[in-house]
Write a protein that holds these residues in place. Structure first.
Motif, mmCIF file in Angstrom:
data_model
loop_
_atom_site.group_PDB
_atom_site.id
_atom_site.type_symbol
_atom_site.label_atom_id
_atom_site.label_comp_id
_atom_site.label_asym_id
_atom_site.label_seq_id
_atom_site.Cartn_x
_atom_site.Cartn_y
_atom_site.Cartn_z
ATOM 1 N N GLU A 171 32.737 34.740 42.893
ATOM 2 C CA GLU A 171 31.839 35.809 43.339
ATOM 3 C C GLU A 171 32.452 36.635 44.460
ATOM 4 N N THR A 172 33.423 36.077 45.161
ATOM 5 C CA THR A 172 34.039 36.794 46.282
ATOM 6 C C THR A 172 35.243 37.623 45.854
ATOM 7 N N LEU A 173 35.653 37.507 44.593
ATOM 8 C CA LEU A 173 36.838 38.229 44.119
ATOM 9 C C LEU A 173 36.483 39.665 43.746
ATOM 10 N N SER A 174 37.476 40.547 43.892
ATOM 11 C CA SER A 174 37.294 41.943 43.489
ATOM 12 C C SER A 174 37.436 42.047 41.979
ATOM 13 N N LEU A 175 37.073 43.198 41.436
ATOM 14 C CA LEU A 175 37.198 43.413 39.991
ATOM 15 C C LEU A 175 38.655 43.292 39.555
ATOM 16 N N LYS A 176 39.544 43.846 40.356
ATOM 17 C CA LYS A 176 40.974 43.769 40.029
ATOM 18 C C LYS A 176 41.445 42.315 39.988
ATOM 19 N N GLU A 177 41.001 41.525 40.957
ATOM 20 C CA GLU A 177 41.382 40.116 40.998
ATOM 21 C C GLU A 177 40.775 39.337 39.826
ATOM 22 N N LEU A 178 39.527 39.674 39.485
ATOM 23 C CA LEU A 178 38.885 39.006 38.343
ATOM 24 C C LEU A 178 39.608 39.315 37.038
#
Length: 106
Positions: A7-14
């Motif tokens: 939940e703490t990750l950005s869209l790019k990281e996901l």
């Protein structure tokens, strides 16, 4: 295994994580298939056969290319079988007033 909160990750990281997971899953499946193939080859060899002899050849059957039904009016190297998407030269010839019969291979 490291635990983290997605939940703490950005869209790019996901998206990067998703790509990495897909690659890891594919590699895992490839390794499992390779292991199974090695075991089967070993069993076949113990019995005096090759795995290909027992299950057939490793060559996949291929279909012959479809015969050309239409030919470019100016460049005879360009042909179309009439299957799948119409090539741009065919569409342009139709727009220029030609009929499919005009472009048919004789």
């Amino acid at each position: 295994m490291a635990e983290f909160d997605v939940e703490t990750l950005s869209l790019k990281e996901l998206k990067s994580l998703q790509k990495d997971l897909a690659k890891a899953i594919s590699n895992f499946e490839d390794r499992k298939k390779s292991d199974a193939r090695s075991k089967l080859e070993g069993i076949a060899k113990e019995m005096g056969y090759s795995l290909a002899e027992l299950i057939g050849t490793d060559v996949k059957p291929t279909r012959a290319p479809a015969a050309a039904k239409y030919r470019h009016p100016d460049n005879s190297d360009l042909t179309w079988s009439g299957r799948v998407r119409k090539p741009l030269w065919f569409v342009a010839a139709l727009d220029a007033g030609k009929s499919p019969e005009d472009l048919a291979v004789n």
